[in-house]
Scaffold this motif. Structure first.
Motif, mmCIF file in Angstrom:
data_model
loop_
_atom_site.group_PDB
_atom_site.id
_atom_site.type_symbol
_atom_site.label_atom_id
_atom_site.label_comp_id
_atom_site.label_asym_id
_atom_site.label_seq_id
_atom_site.Cartn_x
_atom_site.Cartn_y
_atom_site.Cartn_z
ATOM 1 N N TYR A 27 113.626 -39.467 4.944
ATOM 2 C CA TYR A 27 114.236 -38.186 4.585
ATOM 3 C C TYR A 27 115.370 -38.431 3.581
ATOM 4 C CZ TYR A 27 117.371 -34.271 4.743
ATOM 5 O OH TYR A 27 118.209 -33.263 4.355
ATOM 6 N N SER A 28 115.410 -37.615 2.540
ATOM 7 C CA SER A 28 116.460 -37.722 1.526
ATOM 8 C C SER A 28 117.129 -36.355 1.391
ATOM 9 C CB SER A 28 115.803 -38.142 0.203
ATOM 10 O OG SER A 28 116.708 -38.050 -0.855
ATOM 11 N N PHE A 50 107.758 -41.197 3.801
ATOM 12 C CA PHE A 50 109.044 -41.260 3.110
ATOM 13 C C PHE A 50 110.192 -41.197 4.105
ATOM 14 C CE2 PHE A 50 105.949 -38.523 0.910
ATOM 15 C CZ PHE A 50 105.729 -39.268 -0.236
ATOM 16 N N ASP A 90 101.189 -36.531 4.425
ATOM 17 C CA ASP A 90 102.557 -36.944 4.079
ATOM 18 C C ASP A 90 103.390 -36.908 5.357
ATOM 19 O OD1 ASP A 90 101.903 -36.947 1.390
ATOM 20 O OD2 ASP A 90 102.913 -35.061 0.940
ATOM 21 N N PHE A 91 104.345 -37.836 5.435
ATOM 22 C CA PHE A 91 105.242 -37.910 6.602
ATOM 23 C C PHE A 91 106.668 -38.122 6.132
ATOM 24 C CE2 PHE A 91 101.101 -39.278 7.856
ATOM 25 C CZ PHE A 91 100.916 -38.657 9.072
ATOM 26 N N SER A 134 97.477 -29.561 -0.146
ATOM 27 C CA SER A 134 97.228 -28.368 0.660
ATOM 28 C C SER A 134 98.274 -28.216 1.757
ATOM 29 C CB SER A 134 95.861 -28.477 1.308
ATOM 30 O OG SER A 134 94.876 -28.520 0.311
#
Ligand code: SAM
Ligand code: SF4
Length: 438
Positions: free
Chosen positions: A333-334, A331, A300-301, A234
Motif C-alpha cells: 500500500y502506498s 503491491f 491485483d493485491f 475488470s
C-alpha cells in the motif's frame, strides 16, 4: 543549452497499459507533425515522460528522469505527460524548472501546439479534462506490432479509498461503439492480430443503447484477420452474465481474466470501498470457470492497507489458495495525496508490509509456476511477438498469456501451433508443430 525546435522525439511510458496506449498515440501525433522517433541510442530533441501516479515510487521516477535529462550536453525539450502531470500540474516546473511542457492524460491531443509554445520559449501547460475529445483529434493508427492496445473506456467512478485514478483520469466514460470498431479495423489493417481492449474498469463499458463489453467483443470477433481478443482491467462488480457467457461463445476471446480482489478480508474490502465481498468475488469466479474451464485467472493485491491486521492479511493468503491464480500483481500500500486512505489512522510499518508482500508473492509465484508446469505437454497456438535472446528464437504468447520461447523460421505476427515442452516460473519453452492459417 536547450534544443529549440525539436525534430526527433522519444516517448517513455511508465505504469499501466493505458499509458502504453496513450504513449503510442502521442508518438503518432508527433509523427503526423513531421517529427521522427529517435533511433535506439540516439538522444532525442523532445522527450515525453508519460508518467504514472498510482504509487509513490512510480510518481517519483519522473523527477529522477528529469534530473538525468538535464545533465545531457544538449538538454532536450522535456514534456511531462500522464497522471503525475494531471495531479501536480504547475507544481512540476516549480520543482523541476527544466520542464517545458505539462500535459494531462485527457489533453495530449494538444501536444503539437504545446511543443510550438515551448519552442517560442513559453512554458506550456494543459491539464484540462474534456472527456473523450482527444480521440476525435488523433491521427490514424499505424503499425504497432501483432498485439495492440485499444482504449475503450476512461476514468473511474468507483473511488476506492486508496486510489488516485478517479482524480487523475476523471469520471468514467465509454467511447462510442462505432469509433472503437473503426479503430480496431484500422489496427488490423496495420498488422495487429490481437487486440486488448483497455479501460480502468473495462467491463464497465456501456454504450447509449445499454450494450455492454460483450457486444464489442462480438463485433471484433467478426473482423477478418483478427485472431485474438483480450480485455483488461475488470472490476468484480461489472462482471455481467453476458460478458461471462462470451467466454464460452466467442472463440477469439482468450481464456484469461484479470479480476483484482485487492484483499481477502471483508473488513479491509469495506474500508477500501471495494463494494464486493470475498464471497461475491469467489461466486463470480465459479461462474467464469463454469463458462470456460481452462480460464487463467489473474488479480491485483494490496498488502498493508491502513489497519490491516496479521489475521486479515492471512485471509488474503486464504483467498489466493482458494482461487489458485495463473498470474498476479501484488503491491505494498502506498499512501496517495488526496485519497481518503492516506488520512486513515493505523498506517502499517514498512517492514511489516515488506514481510507480508514477500509471503504473498511466494505463494502467488508458486501458483504461477504450477500453472505453467501443468501446461507442459499441451498443444496450443502461440502468437509470435518479438525476438528472443538466442539467434533463431522468437517469443510469443499462449492463449493464457504465458510467454513461450521457441526456435522457429516463422515471422513475428505469425500464429504457430506449438507443443509446450518445459516450464519455468515466468515462461515456457515450446517446439513448433506448424503454422496456423490466418
Ligand atoms: N481499476 C482496476 C481495479 O480496480 O481493479 C485497477 C487499476 S489500478 C491502475 C491497478 C492496481 O494498482 C490496483 O488494482 C491496485 O492493486 C493497485 N493500486 C492502486 N492504488 C494503489 C495504492 N495507493 N497503493 C498500492 N497499490 C495501489
Ligand atoms: Fe482505482 Fe478502484 Fe477505480 Fe480501480 S476501481 S481505478 S482501484 S478507484
Amino acid at each position: 543549452m536547450k534544443s529549440p525546435d525539436p525534430r526527433t522525439f522519444e516517448v517513455k511510458s511508465f505504469g499501466c497499459q493505458m499509458n502504453v496506449y496513450d504513449g503510442e498515440r502521442m508518438a503518432e501525433l508527433l509523427e503526423a507533425e513531421g517529427l521522427s522517433a529517435a533511433a535506439d541510442g540516439e538522444e532525442a530533441d523532445l522527450v515525453v515522460l508519460n508518467t504514472c501516479h498510482i504509487r509513490e515510487r512510480a510518481a517519483e521516477k519522473v523527477y529522477s528522469d528529469i534530473g538525468r535529462l538535464m545533465k545531457r550536453d544538449t538538454t532536450p525539450m522535456i514534456a511531462v505527460a500522464g497522471c503525475v502531470a494531471q495531479a501536480e500540474g504547475a507544481e512540476i516546473p516549480r520543482r523541476a524548472p527544466g520542464v517545458d511542457i505539462v500535459v494531462g492524460p485527457q489533453a495530449y491531443h494538444n501536444l503539437p501546439e504545446l511543443v510550438r509554445q515551448a519552442s517560442r520559449g513559453e512554458r506550456a501547460l494543459d491539464t484540462a479534462m474534456p472527456p473523450l475529445s482527444k480521440f476525435g483529434a488523433l491521427p490514424a493508427r499505424r503499425k504497432q506490432g501483432p498485439s495492440a492496445f485499444l482504449t475503450v473506456q476512461e476514468g473511474c467512478d468507483k473511488f476506492c479509498t486508496y486510489c488516485v485514478v478517479p482524480y487523475t483520469r476523471g469520471a468514467e466514460v465509454s467511447r462510442p461503439f462505432g469509433a472503437i470498431v473503426d479503430e480496431a479495423k484500422a489496427l488490423v489493417d496495420a498488422g495487429a492480430r490481437e487486440i486488448t481492449l483497455l479501460g480502468q474498469n473495462v467491463n464497465g463499458w456501456r454504450d447509449g443503447d445499454g450494450r455492454g463489453l460483450e457486444a464489442l467483443i462480438v463485433a471484433l470477433d467478426a473482423i477478418p484477420g483478427l485472431a485474438r481478443i483480450r480485455y483488461t482491467t475488470s472490476h468484480p462488480n461489472d462482471m455481467t452474465e453476458g460478458l461471462i457467457r462470451a467466454h464460452s461463445e466467442v472463440e477469439k476471446l482468450m481464456p484469461y481474466l484479470h479480476l483484482p480482489v485487492q484483499s481477502g478480508s471483508n473488513r479491509v474490502l469495506k474500508a477500501m470501498n471495494r463494494s464486493h465481498t470475498t464471497d461475491s468475488y469467489l461466486r463470480i469466479l465459479e461462474t467464469v470457470r463454469a463458462a470456460r474451464s481452462d480460464i487463467a485467472l489473474s488479480g491485483d493485491f494490496i498488502v498493508g492497507f491502513p489497519g490491516e491486521t496479521e489475521a486479515e492479511f492471512e485471509e488474503t493468503l486464504r483467498i489466493v489458495e482458494a482461487v489458485n491464480y495463473a498470474q498476479a500483481f501484488s503491491f505494498k500500500y502506498s499512501p496517495r495525496p488526496g485519497t481518503p486512505a492516506s488520512n486513515m489512522e493505523d498506517q502499517i510499518a514498512p517492514e511489516v508490509m515488506d514481510e507480508r508482500l514477500q509471503r504473498l508473492q511466494a505463494l502467488l509465484g508458486a501458483q504461477q509456476h504450477a500453472f505453467n508446469q501443468a501446461s507442459v505437454g499441451k498443444r496450443t497456438a502461440v502468437l509470435l511477438e518479438r525476438p528472443g535472446r538466442k539467434p533463431g528464437q522468437l517469443i510469443g504468447k499462449s492463449p493464457w498469456l504465458q510467454s513461450v520461447h521457441l526456435e522457429t523460421d516463422a515471422a513475428i505476427g505469425d500464429l504457430v501451433e506449438v507443443e509446450l515442452l518445459s516450464a519455468g516460473p515466468n515462461s515456457l519453452a515450446g517446439a513448433e508443430l506448424m503454422k496456423v492459417a490466418a
